[in-house]
Design a protein around this motif. Structure first.
Motif, PDB file in Angstrom:
ATOM      1  N   GLU A 170       6.341  45.137  48.850  1.00 24.72           N
ATOM      2  CA  GLU A 170       6.494  43.686  48.925  1.00 24.72           C
ATOM      3  C   GLU A 170       6.953  43.265  50.321  1.00 24.72           C
ATOM      4  O   GLU A 170       7.374  44.091  51.135  1.00 24.72           O
ATOM      5  N   PRO A 210      11.173  36.967  48.087  1.00 23.61           N
ATOM      6  CA  PRO A 210       9.844  37.532  48.343  1.00 23.61           C
ATOM      7  C   PRO A 210       8.831  36.473  48.777  1.00 23.61           C
ATOM      8  O   PRO A 210       8.917  35.315  48.371  1.00 23.61           O
ATOM      9  N   THR A 259       5.393  37.899  49.394  1.00 25.67           N
ATOM     10  CA  THR A 259       4.220  38.778  49.451  1.00 25.67           C
ATOM     11  C   THR A 259       2.924  38.044  49.157  1.00 25.67           C
ATOM     12  O   THR A 259       1.911  38.234  49.837  1.00 25.67           O
ATOM     13  N   TYR A 298       9.662  40.452  52.152  1.00 24.81           N
ATOM     14  CA  TYR A 298      10.814  39.600  51.865  1.00 24.81           C
ATOM     15  C   TYR A 298      11.341  38.957  53.142  1.00 24.81           C
ATOM     16  O   TYR A 298      11.270  39.549  54.223  1.00 24.81           O
ATOM     17  N   ASN A 351       8.513  48.362  51.688  1.00 28.85           N
ATOM     18  CA  ASN A 351       8.801  46.927  51.597  1.00 28.85           C
ATOM     19  C   ASN A 351       9.214  46.438  52.982  1.00 28.85           C
ATOM     20  O   ASN A 351      10.028  47.081  53.648  1.00 28.85           O
TER      21      ASN A 351
END
Length: 206
Positions: free
Chosen positions: A102, A119, A121, A104, A65
């Motif tokens: 993801e 988020p 994404t 962020y 992430n």
């Protein structure tokens, strides 16, 4: 992830330099914790009378992430092109791609006294004017719907009036290119609070 001042201080051990980033602030927690992440920093820089965005992604790992720590003073016209490049790199990666990873943005949660995250994404940024029903944040951070200024507390009501209750999520987000990243993130959190489940995944900056 605790923070104790308005300045979040990051130490970049790779080069031994201390770097300051002023993070956006909000009294709302969207996401409280992100595991298995890589930090990316976009710093506020000045040279003569010019403002610049400097990206440091030395510690980023494609399969994790990504948390983007972006100085709130930077205008969107400098931030978003860099974000687009980062998104493109991650989306086009084949060898180490992780479909569950993801992206962020980080910000300072003023209630919990922690770092919090929102988020982005699935957001596709475009540096142009949109068409259709537009919710626009101008350079003074005012909200315009169909070119009419609307108070925050009336936004959802006006969207329902224009689009009907069933279609009230069928609008496009647009932001003035000179809006600060700090204001942008607060506006993103505000839109999130409307619980409209936006149909459009595109956001426009112009």
């Amino acid at each position: 992830m605790k923070y104790f001042t308005l300045i979040v201080l990051f130490v970049l051990f790779s080069c031994g330099n201390k770097e300051d980033i002023l993070l956006p602030k909000s009294a709302v927690t969207v996401v409280a914790d992100v595991q298995d992440h890589s930090p990316i920093y976009i710093f506020f820089r000045t040279k003569d009378k010019d403002t610049m965005a400097e990206v440091n992604r030395k510690n980023s790992i494609i399969s994790t992430n990504w948390i983007l720590n972006i100085d709130k003073r930077l205008p969107l016209r400098l931030v978003i092109p860099e974000v687009i490049k980062l998104q493109q790199k991650k989306r086009e990666e084949k060898a180490h791609k992780n479909e569950k990873a993801e992206n962020y943005y980080s910000y300072a949660d003023t209630i919990g006294k922690n770092l919090a995250f929102i988020p982005f994404t699935n957001v596709y940024y475009k540096m142009e004017k949109p068409t259709g029903t537009i919710l626009f944040f101008n350079k003074n951070n005012e909200i315009l719907i169909e070119n009419t200024i609307v108070k925050k507390e009336k936004v959802k009501e006006v969207l329902i009036q224009i689009l009907s209750k069933e279609q009230s999520n069928n609008f496009t987000l647009s932001f003035n290119k000179d809006l600060s990243f700090g204001s942008y993130l607060q506006n993103k959190i505000f839109i999130e609070s409307l619980n409209l489940d936006l149909k459009s995944k595109e956001e426009y900056v112009h």
